[in-house]
Write an enzyme that holds these catalytic residues in place. Sequence first.
Site, PDB file in Angstrom:
ATOM      1  N   ARG A  58      -6.338  10.581  -0.292  1.00  0.00           N
ATOM      2  CA  ARG A  58      -6.026  11.115  -1.614  1.00  0.00           C
ATOM      3  C   ARG A  58      -7.302  11.370  -2.398  1.00  0.00           C
ATOM      4  O   ARG A  58      -7.423  12.351  -3.105  1.00  0.00           O
ATOM      5  CB  ARG A  58      -5.088  10.139  -2.349  1.00  0.00           C
ATOM      6  CG  ARG A  58      -3.651  10.249  -1.859  1.00  0.00           C
ATOM      7  CD  ARG A  58      -2.778   9.157  -2.446  1.00  0.00           C
ATOM      8  NE  ARG A  58      -3.008   7.888  -1.755  1.00  0.00           N
ATOM      9  CZ  ARG A  58      -2.977   6.696  -2.344  1.00  0.00           C
ATOM     10  NH1 ARG A  58      -2.739   6.602  -3.633  1.00  0.00           N
ATOM     11  NH2 ARG A  58      -3.187   5.614  -1.640  1.00  0.00           N
ATOM     12  N   HIS A  66       0.867  -1.179   0.000  1.00  0.00           N
ATOM     13  CA  HIS A  66       0.000   0.000   0.000  1.00  0.00           C
ATOM     14  C   HIS A  66       0.900   1.225   0.000  1.00  0.00           C
ATOM     15  O   HIS A  66       1.828   1.307   0.803  1.00  0.00           O
ATOM     16  CB  HIS A  66      -0.899   0.004   1.231  1.00  0.00           C
ATOM     17  CG  HIS A  66      -2.020   0.988   1.139  1.00  0.00           C
ATOM     18  ND1 HIS A  66      -1.815   2.338   1.218  1.00  0.00           N
ATOM     19  CD2 HIS A  66      -3.343   0.828   0.930  1.00  0.00           C
ATOM     20  CE1 HIS A  66      -2.971   2.964   1.083  1.00  0.00           C
ATOM     21  NE2 HIS A  66      -3.914   2.059   0.909  1.00  0.00           N
TER      22      HIS A  66
END
Lengths: 257, 554
Positions: free
Chosen positions: B346, B326
């Site tokens: 994000r 990740h």
Amino acid sequence: MADRERKVTDKEKTAGTGKVKLIPVYVMGKRYLVPETLTIMKALEYAGYRFIRGCGCRGGICGACATVYRKPGDYHIRVGLACQTVVEPDMYLTQIPFYPANRASYDFAQLSDSPEEIFKLYPEVFRCIACNSCTKACPMDVQVMDVISAVKQGNIERAATLSFSCIQCGLCVSRCMGELPQYHIMQLARRIYGSRIAPRAEHLNEAVEAAKGEKCQQALEKLMKSDIKQLREIYQSREIEPEMAGEDWTPAKRDDL
Amino acid sequence: MPYTEELKNLIKAVEKTRPQRLARKKQGEEFPRMSLDEVEAILKKYHPDYKEEGRRELKVGPSKGYQIAQEFADLLEAWSRINPDKIDLSRVDIETDVLIIGGGGAGTAAALLAEQNGARVIVATKLRHGDANTMMAEGGIQAATKIEKDSACLHYLDTLGGGHFKNEPELVHTLVTQAPEILRWLEGLGVMFDKFPDGRLHTLLGGGTSRKRMHSCGDITGIEIMRDIRDEARNRENITVLEFAPAIELVLNEHGHCAGAILYNLETEEYSVVKARATILATGGCGRLHIQGFMTTNHYGATADGIVLGYRAGLKLKLLHTVQYHPTGVVYPEQLEGILVTEKFRGAGANLVNIGGEQFVNEREPRDVESAAIIRECLERGKGVPTPTEKLGVWLDSPMIDTLMGEGAVEREFPGKFIVYQRFGIDISKEPMLIYPTLHYQNGGLEYNARGETSVPGLFIAGEVSGGVHGENRLIGNSLLDVLVFGRVAGESAADYAKDKARDGGLSLQHVEDYHRELEKSGIVTDRVTPILLPDYANPEVRERQLTARHAEK
């Protein structure tokens, strides 16, 4: 015990860890030297413990590692999550591997949106004496007592939203004078709210139909038969919803739906 | 620990470029995305999966010759925990219709559907019911629920693109077409999804998704789903859960069909025999193997036990040569090292920036690409941020979210992460987060089909232990979806099989004996015993003094 009076020697302070300072902690009363930067969980492992119980996600979200501790010269019993609490010199601590709490069993499909359902399953909710010990114990800062008050007032929505961050570690239960199983009561309140009180996502029905529909199935079959080259082309040219687009955005190209 | 003075000084560079980056974002200007060719190049050079020295060829078993991570090979080239001769298979301790190994999202969804289809169900799980990576999923769950702009086809395409087109088409078909139904099911069980006042579901973009298709419950989507399906399972009379009871071998029968498992009581150290008409393997992932020394987001129990069990029973490996890092794991403060910072940050507008406060990658590339770009920024370009613990990271500029979505947005949208950082004296609505890629997901696993069946009759699998649906790289929001879709599928298939297809026969551990013989013949010299069940984090000096040779043979 002589052990407790011993001073940490310089050698012990730096043993095996380079420049990290070692401090003494008392695990279930027994003294160990551990680096001062570690969480209680990592400190126990450093000392040689291998967890079976009392360890889970290691990120403060699963509720497995409820811990009770005391600091020197302080009469308070403190609680927290072992994976989130940093050790302090001369801390006395233990993990709580399991704490029993009454859980009612129910056929959820048969429950209504009435608070009476909770009262029937958990009559002990009215044993709350509003001492606020539960709230003080909560490592997630859930206002546990307020949740219980909301339940008593029949406000399931408030109980559900206020208790959303509950990780079911059971620390509230362990401190409760009224012997309430707060986290089970909250669980029930949230499920009733989520399925019976919050506005339903009606658009899911048409989405379920669309996914099963002939048009979608045909388009999918076509994609499944495409070779990699074709797939790469379609993939590269697909329209991407802009990040800042509003909820009413619709694609310019409709054919790729 | 709060940020040190050095780090606080470095944050100034992030603050300096923030107004311009915000202005660009408001105008819809994005950092350019990579073409598929650029993607291939950066992965080859910087993604850990592609490192030659990180992997080796398997010398035994049904996928002999396949190159996978050393850590997986170590698990598979190892002895069983038991001597098969010592297990008395004529004494069955528990008998049931369906045995489910693993009590996470996939196992619990399977239990609900198997029970609904008339089976008596035993769930055997290594730790507590619900102790699993499902519980830790933050970002959300994908489903094409907004038909005016999205469809299962686009979901299909995104999933394949993210997986480098290596996914099994039939499996992806099942995944995407059942997705909306899963959300409807969850809502009915009481899952509190983020919604507009009229009930319409909130959706966000994720890395590699072409539409806003990520549905969430704050930043604790996994825990909200897990605790609700677990609560439902606890209400069902015909579901019994055995906690702290991992399976350590599958049991076959004289017909070569799966007929249950050997369970191990972690506390009393007893082994017991469960006989089942159908068995579902839903043991989850592998993060605690710390492949190539990476930190991990995974649960304490993620030690790839199911891969070992299934492989010894004859299942082939599929796409296990890739694991997912990740892109955004905490690298400082040290106490939170490795834990996940959801992609939703994000999605909500936070930039990734280097030590100079400059963007260096589009924030919504698929995860493997995003991770490779961060590794390149730190290791090749020398633009990583040094941490007080001598590691490198880059900034995830979370304060942007409060500007973009209004004051208080970070705390409201990310209550879980906000409080975790707050405990260490960091206010992520005002200070950025220091991150680095972290071992997150097992992209591949054991081979299966869209009905959850495997090459061994009577053995079904679901969830992270399986391989095929995600290709070589899973997209955000497809793991929660995977465990629920294929958990339900496996539960239904297993109940159906138990009803009238299962053939009774004498129990056997011959496959374990055969595997041992193959190990001996291959010339592998090792004292490794697997599955390992739990990782070992003892201080090396302590470990050197833990000298118990072995438990006394009885």
